[in-house]
Design an enzyme around this catalytic site. Structure first.
Site, mmCIF file in Angstrom:
data_model
loop_
_atom_site.group_PDB
_atom_site.id
_atom_site.type_symbol
_atom_site.label_atom_id
_atom_site.label_comp_id
_atom_site.label_asym_id
_atom_site.label_seq_id
_atom_site.Cartn_x
_atom_site.Cartn_y
_atom_site.Cartn_z
ATOM 1 N N ARG A 128 0.725 -1.000 0.041
ATOM 2 C CA ARG A 128 0.004 -0.082 -0.074
ATOM 3 C C ARG A 128 0.914 1.390 0.109
ATOM 4 O O ARG A 128 0.545 2.479 -0.593
ATOM 5 C CB ARG A 128 -1.006 0.093 1.075
ATOM 6 C CG ARG A 128 -2.177 1.193 0.916
ATOM 7 C CD ARG A 128 -3.097 1.248 2.327
ATOM 8 N NE ARG A 128 -2.333 1.885 3.283
ATOM 9 C CZ ARG A 128 -1.989 1.412 4.403
ATOM 10 N NH1 ARG A 128 -2.770 0.173 4.840
ATOM 11 N NH2 ARG A 128 -1.554 2.137 5.504
ATOM 12 N N TYR A 145 -11.228 19.347 -15.506
ATOM 13 C CA TYR A 145 -11.711 18.123 -15.668
ATOM 14 C C TYR A 145 -12.989 17.999 -14.831
ATOM 15 O O TYR A 145 -12.874 18.296 -13.541
ATOM 16 C CB TYR A 145 -10.697 17.216 -15.348
ATOM 17 C CG TYR A 145 -11.170 15.630 -15.389
ATOM 18 C CD1 TYR A 145 -11.548 14.836 -16.666
ATOM 19 C CD2 TYR A 145 -11.338 14.950 -14.232
ATOM 20 C CE1 TYR A 145 -11.766 13.717 -16.658
ATOM 21 C CE2 TYR A 145 -11.901 13.693 -14.246
ATOM 22 C CZ TYR A 145 -12.196 13.008 -15.603
ATOM 23 O OH TYR A 145 -12.830 11.789 -15.530
ATOM 24 N N ASP A 168 -2.381 20.136 -14.171
ATOM 25 C CA ASP A 168 -2.922 19.038 -14.763
ATOM 26 C C ASP A 168 -2.341 18.861 -15.993
ATOM 27 O O ASP A 168 -2.828 19.399 -17.163
ATOM 28 C CB ASP A 168 -4.276 18.819 -14.513
ATOM 29 C CG ASP A 168 -5.024 17.423 -15.123
ATOM 30 O OD1 ASP A 168 -4.083 16.702 -16.055
ATOM 31 O OD2 ASP A 168 -5.934 16.955 -14.736
ATOM 32 N N LYS A 200 -4.887 7.677 -19.519
ATOM 33 C CA LYS A 200 -4.890 8.373 -20.544
ATOM 34 C C LYS A 200 -3.683 8.153 -21.388
ATOM 35 O O LYS A 200 -3.472 6.749 -21.752
ATOM 36 C CB LYS A 200 -5.675 9.826 -20.523
ATOM 37 C CG LYS A 200 -6.387 10.075 -19.560
ATOM 38 C CD LYS A 200 -7.779 9.743 -20.028
ATOM 39 C CE LYS A 200 -8.820 9.606 -18.886
ATOM 40 N NZ LYS A 200 -9.079 11.067 -18.453
HETATM 41 C C1 LIG Z 1 -9.358 11.400 -17.087
HETATM 42 C C2 LIG Z 1 -8.830 12.809 -16.668
HETATM 43 C C3 LIG Z 1 -8.578 12.866 -15.115
HETATM 44 C C4 LIG Z 1 -8.926 11.832 -14.187
HETATM 45 O O1 LIG Z 1 -8.288 10.587 -14.296
HETATM 46 P P1 LIG Z 1 -8.888 9.160 -13.666
HETATM 47 O O2 LIG Z 1 -7.882 8.165 -14.264
HETATM 48 O O3 LIG Z 1 -9.996 8.787 -14.811
HETATM 49 O O4 LIG Z 1 -9.259 9.392 -12.460
HETATM 50 C C5 LIG Z 1 -8.199 14.132 -14.606
HETATM 51 N N1 LIG Z 1 -7.839 15.233 -15.510
HETATM 52 C C6 LIG Z 1 -8.091 15.200 -16.898
HETATM 53 C C7 LIG Z 1 -7.289 15.928 -17.619
HETATM 54 C C8 LIG Z 1 -8.376 13.760 -17.458
HETATM 55 O O5 LIG Z 1 -8.599 13.604 -18.833
#
Ligand SMILES: *Cc1c(COP(=O)(O)O)cnc(C)c1O
Length: 394
Positions: A58, A111, A183, A208
């Site tokens: 963990r 997001y 981000d 992604k």
């Molecule tokens: C998909 C996404 C997230 C969240 O990510 P998860 O892996 O789905 O929790 C955050 N920021 C952006 C820009 C995203 O495209």
């Protein structure tokens, strides 16, 4: 790895330069929950962080660590930690760094999940989030200069690819001692390094582009050691740990990150230009187009414009989008993005599913908008596919 290597080489090698097990050239997937020590002194030293090693998965795990090291190197960061999902790392970060009575400044176009944290969860702990108009740099700076603990940015944004001047905003935030978080999911470290632009922390949904194959969820943050340590501590206790198997899949995907992103940059540029010149299309949102509002900023701070775009049919309705999407042969109609396959979806069922039609309109998201995540397919096939689908709308 030497900082002199190029990103393409680092995508392949970083985090994988030493063999972890019996000369296996590939990082082993270590599923073990814990790690054994017959020598109590050694156990204690590892537990206290005086000696490298792992205690309990963990907290840390060798496979997860190899993945973290690869992204740390690509973002040129001091330190890094990961979580089970992008939202896992975003929530761990905000909850670790903010205390009640403090304020975060961000923008309206973050997001969807992130904006729910701002609007629903942080206020429960008396943490105020001020959300500015995404491209209104003067408003963002004015809010920041009133004093805040965190400036939280995302560039380019989802789904209309708005671009923010990270260096300019980071400078304002630092003048009031705020922590700057970016981000970087859409850009990836191949196209943009927010830490080079002055950010303190850069985060990704690894689900992604980093993984790139839409087969594993993950999240990761990189940046200043003291800040990452706090985030790691929160995540370790909150327990949203990245699975070793997911870490392995993302690590494997990342070996081709530079290749994939170069191809997606090229494909997206050609597709955006094609769409912009098509009579059935009202508007294309892609930072690589000179018609894009943030094109100049994107040119300054990005090495490539990415694979994400959105476009609006002249027939501006969700019903028209519903007729358009099934006509595409080479596109998944799905909620994710950043994979090797092309993926399409309207904001109404993807990024902004939680908003009403009116709220989407307020955010400048037309109902006839289609988010397009460009894959690595041959671009001529993708353009032919779009041409065919658009015939019904000419
Ligand atoms: C998909 C996404 C997230 C969240 O990510 P998860 O892996 O789905 O929790 C955050 N920021 C952006 C820009 C995203 O495209």
């Amino acid at each position: 790895m030497s900082k002199k290597s190029h990103l393409g080489t680092r995508s392949v090698w970083s985090g994988e330069e030493t063999y972890l097990m019996e000369g296996a050239t590939q990082v082993p997937v270590v599923h073990s929950v814990s790690f054994g020590y017959k020598d109590l002194n050694e156990w204690l030293a590892v537990s206290l962080g005086q000696k490298p090693g792992h205690i309990y998965s963990r907290n840390t795990n060798p496979t997860v660590q190899a993945f973290e090291e690869k992204i740390r190197d690509l973002e040129d960061a001091e330190s890094t930690t990961s979580a089970a999902t992008g939202m896992g790392i975003i929530s761990s970060t905000l909850f670790a760094l903010l205390s009640s009575g403090e304020r975060v400044v961000s923008v309206k176009d973050t997001y969807g999940g992130t904006s729910v944290i701002f609007s629903e969860f942080l206020p429960k702990y008396q943490i105020k989030a001020t959300l500015c108009d995404t491209t209104n740099h003067e408003q963002i700076k004015a809010e920041v200069l009133k004093g805040c603990k965190v400036l939280y940015l995302e560039s380019p944004t989802n789904p209309t690819t708005k671009v923010m001047d990270i260096a300019q905003l980071a400078k304002a935030a630092h003048s009031v001692g705020a922590i700057v978080i970016v981000d970087n999911t859409f850009a990836t470290p191949i196209n943009q390094n927010p830490l080079h632009l002055g950010a303190d922390l850069v985060l990704h949904s690894a689900s992604k582009y980093l993984g790139g194959h839409a087969d594993a969820l993950g999240g990761v943050i990189c940046g200043k050691k003291d800040l990452v340590k706090k985030i790691y501590h929160f995540r370790e206790i909150n327990g949203a740990t990245l699975e070793p198997m997911s870490a392995y899949l993302i690590l494997r995907g990342m070996k081709t990150l530079d290749l994939r992103i170069q191809r997606q940059n090229e494909n997206a540029m050609k597709i955006a230009q094609f769409l912009e010149s098509h009579s059935a299309i009202e508007r294309v949102y892609y930072p690589g187009l000179t018609s894009h509002e943030g094109h100049q900023i994107a040119r300054q701070q990005m090495r490539g414009f990415g694979g994400m775009m959105s476009f609006m049919l002249k027939e501006n309705s969700l019903e028209a989008v519903g007729r358009f999407i099934p006509r595409l042969r080479y596109a998944h109609a799905a909620a994710n993005l950043g994979a090797v396959e092309t993926i399409v979806g309207p904001p109404a069922t993807t990024s902004h599913v939680e908003c009403t039609k009116e709220e989407r309109a307020q955010l400048g998201i037309p109902e006839g908008l289609i988010r397009y995540s460009t894959g690595i397919e041959n671009v001529d096939d993708l353009i032919d596919d779009l041409k065919y689908a658009l015939k019904a709308f000419a």
